[in-house]
Design an enzyme around this catalytic site. Structure first.
Site, PDB file in Angstrom:
ATOM      1  N   LYS A 249      99.262  27.636 -57.666  1.00  0.00           N
ATOM      2  CA  LYS A 249     100.094  26.965 -58.601  1.00  0.00           C
ATOM      3  C   LYS A 249     101.167  25.963 -57.597  1.00  0.00           C
ATOM      4  CE  LYS A 249     104.222  27.500 -61.655  1.00  0.00           C
ATOM      5  NZ  LYS A 249     105.068  28.452 -62.496  1.00  0.00           N
ATOM      6  N   ASP A 254     110.557  23.081 -60.962  1.00  0.00           N
ATOM      7  CA  ASP A 254     110.351  23.482 -62.524  1.00  0.00           C
ATOM      8  C   ASP A 254     111.707  23.555 -62.854  1.00  0.00           C
ATOM      9  OD1 ASP A 254     109.769  24.746 -64.536  1.00  0.00           O
ATOM     10  OD2 ASP A 254     109.143  26.709 -63.944  1.00  0.00           O
ATOM     11  N   LYS A 261     115.785  25.152 -68.120  1.00  0.00           N
ATOM     12  CA  LYS A 261     116.271  26.304 -67.367  1.00  0.00           C
ATOM     13  C   LYS A 261     117.843  26.418 -67.445  1.00  0.00           C
ATOM     14  CE  LYS A 261     112.495  27.586 -64.555  1.00  0.00           C
ATOM     15  NZ  LYS A 261     112.125  28.807 -65.110  1.00  0.00           N
ATOM     16  N   ASP A 272     108.518  26.812 -56.496  1.00  0.00           N
ATOM     17  CA  ASP A 272     107.616  27.179 -57.725  1.00  0.00           C
ATOM     18  C   ASP A 272     106.045  26.557 -57.087  1.00  0.00           C
ATOM     19  OD1 ASP A 272     106.905  28.537 -59.790  1.00  0.00           O
ATOM     20  OD2 ASP A 272     107.338  26.677 -61.320  1.00  0.00           O
ATOM     21  N   ASP A 331     108.455  25.886 -70.524  1.00  0.00           N
ATOM     22  CA  ASP A 331     108.805  26.421 -69.136  1.00  0.00           C
ATOM     23  C   ASP A 331     107.605  27.326 -68.817  1.00  0.00           C
ATOM     24  OD1 ASP A 331     110.315  27.226 -66.963  1.00  0.00           O
ATOM     25  OD2 ASP A 331     111.678  28.285 -67.774  1.00  0.00           O
ATOM     26  N   GLU A 333     104.789  26.652 -67.696  1.00  0.00           N
ATOM     27  CA  GLU A 333     103.934  25.408 -67.482  1.00  0.00           C
ATOM     28  C   GLU A 333     102.911  25.809 -66.400  1.00  0.00           C
ATOM     29  OE1 GLU A 333     106.928  26.292 -66.002  1.00  0.00           O
ATOM     30  OE2 GLU A 333     106.152  26.116 -63.831  1.00  0.00           O
ATOM     31  N   ARG A 335     100.903  28.403 -66.164  1.00  0.00           N
ATOM     32  CA  ARG A 335      99.737  28.704 -66.667  1.00  0.00           C
ATOM     33  C   ARG A 335      98.743  27.603 -67.058  1.00  0.00           C
ATOM     34  NH1 ARG A 335     102.852  32.716 -70.683  1.00  0.00           N
ATOM     35  NH2 ARG A 335     104.050  32.603 -68.780  1.00  0.00           N
TER      36      ARG A 335
END
Ligand code: BES
Ligand code: ZN
Ligand code: ZN
Length: 492
Positions: A249, A254, A261, A272, A331, A333, A335
């Protein structure tokens, strides 16, 4: 790092001191001069020093400090990496430019771990500090390691070099701020770092992603000014072997997107992209040690931002696999982008085994804290191999459950699935089940949720503060063990 079979104590020198061993029995007696030895005896008496794990004694002599680090007598192989790192730290604190470390006749496997540990600890990310640079800079440039079987030990040098350099690269990209490392610049970095080592690097841009039908990846990236990139790394030095795929990933920042967030600690979300950083570092290691493996790496890069073009909660996207996804929370995201990366790698390379790494959920840190990465897998055999590699390396992972009920939790009313569970907890497992829906029948797959392991705000023995590079050595060890077949016998 130099390795030789004898040392003279005419420069700063460090010894390990096993608990229970008397000073008289200590090998230092044969290496130090008479004058130095009497200084040591006096210091031990004066400080009432007893060798205990982690205790340090510094004796000042004319040729520089003589340092003793206490270790426990039954130190396991992996612990030696930490002793090596403490040795590096102790020498650095003494502000010496060069130093020697005497390992004596300890098991060569332990010795190589100590050297690797010191190399791992010898890292700092200070390129953005413009003031007091000299004060902060580490002046320790040369360490000479002494071991009675220096020649045998030296044979492992390419390995520890490859691993430390791979981990350092991972830490570099994870430490970089998100205005410097974004999808396009990460692709340039991969090309710059890996092509010269013989890794084939291919970069897929949005036009091709559209043609491939990567709606899930494109949906995440559409709110950002930075375009997404899919970076494919190919290292095939064993065409006769089955393909192993590593997918990371790479969300370079993020913010949460429209499901934004809270601002508290949002800056942490620069890391991230750590999963993709691990894939990058792993391939550097593989190339540097000329590993006989057939590996493909996929770094899936995007930035998750809120804007007028950003995807909304409630949007439905079609993934490359053809399955549709209701985006309930922007959020979640990671996956989404992984779904297309996983599908792509299976279509293009037909790997038998896939390991993905992702800072995927906060839930995994609730469950396991900062002590273990979560391992989710559809294969007991692969899990066993990874757990074994984890034990050998000292990078801890803990197997977490997959279950039909978690899977049902991500069924959507209007699409094939939704990107978050219905709020019944087990966030790490529902996320893993989401990924599992993009794994083809018969493929061995493991997902490592490294949200709690990629970064540390405290001082970790092998990495200090900041990016850890967690995962590079674990997966490199796993690949090496796969060659040896009898995996769990190499533990100590
Ligand atoms: N990148 C985060 C997960 C994360 C949290 C990584 C803490 C590192 C440290 C991920 O994209 C995320 O936001 N996950 C959400 C999922 C939720 C919306 C279902 C989470 O864990 O809160
Ligand atoms: Zn997120
Ligand atoms: Zn994320």
């Amino acid at each position: 790092m130099n390795v030789q079979n004898s040392l003279e104590a005419n420069s700063p020198i460090l010894f390990f001191w096993e608990k229970g061993l008397s000073l008289e029995q200590h090998a230092a007696k044969n290496i130090l001069s008479k004058e130095q030895w009497s200084l040591v005896e006096a210091a031990v008496r004066f400080e009432k020093f007893e060798a205990k794990a982690g205790k340090t004694l510094v004796v000042h002599s004319q040729s520089g400090p003589i340092i003793f680090i206490g270790i426990n007598a039954d130190a396991k192989s992996v612990q030696w990496a930490e002793w090596g790192a403490s040795a590096y730290k102790a020498l650095k604190c003494s502000r010496v430019e060069s130093a020697s470390i005497w390992l004596g006749d300890i098991n060569v496997r332990y010795a190589k771990n100590a050297i690797e540990g010191a190399g791992l600890r010898a890292y700092s990310f200070d390129k953005y500090k413009t003031k007091n640079k000299e004060k902060q800079a580490c002046c320790l440039t040369t360490i000479t390691w002494g071991h009675e079987k220096a020649d045998e030990l030296k044979e492992h040098e390419p390995l520890w070099n490859a691993r430390t350099m791979g981990v350092h690269l991972t830490r570099d990209v994870v430490s970089e701020p998100p205005n410097v490392i974004y999808p396009e610049s990460m692709a340039s970095k991969a090309v710059e770092e890996l092509e010269k080592l013989g890794v084939e690097v291919t970069v897929i841009k949005p036009d091709e992603m559209k043609k491939l039908g990567m709606g899930a990846l494109l949906g995440v990236a559409q709110g950002s000014l930075f375009e997404p990139r899919l970076i494919i790394l190919r290292w095939n030095k064993a065409p006769q072997k089955e393909v192993k795929a590593f997918v990371g990933k790479g969300v370079t920042f993020d913010s949460g997107g429209i499901s934004i967030k809270p601002s508290n600690n949002m800056e942490d979300m620069k890391y991230d992209m750590a999963g993709s950083g691990v894939v990058l570092g792993l391939f550097k290691t593989l190339a540097l040690r000329n590993a006989e493996v057939n590996a493909v790496g996929v770094m899936v890069m995007a930035e998750n931002m809120p804007s007028g073009t950003a995807q909304r909660p409630a949007d439905v996207v079609t993934s490359m696999s053809g399955q549709t996804i209701e985006v309930v929370n922007t959020d979640a995201e990671g996956r989404l982008i992984l779904a297309d990366a996983l599908w792509y790698v299976q279509e293009k390379y037909q790997p038998k085994t896939i390991v993905d790494l992702a800072t995927l959920t906060g839930a995994i840190t609730v469950a396991l804290g900062l002590e273990y990465a979560g391992l989710f897998s559809n294969s007991d055999c692969l899990s066993k191999e990874l757990l074994c590699a984890s034990e050998c390396t000292g990078e801890p992972i803990w197997r977490m459950p997959l279950n039909e009920a978690y899977d049902r939790d991500i069924d959507s009313d209007i699409a094939d699935m939704k990107n978050v569970g219905s709020g019944r907890g087990a966030g790490g497992s529902t996320a893993a089940h989401f990924l599992k829906r993009f794994i083809k029948e018969g493929v061995n797959w493991a997902h490592l949720d490294i949200a709690g392991m990629a970064w540390d705000k405290k001082n970790k023995p092998l990495s200090g503060k900041g990016a850890t590079g967690f995962g590079v050595r674990l997966l490199d060890t796993w690949l090496m063990n796969c060659d040896k077949e009898a995996t769990c016998t190499t533990k100590n």
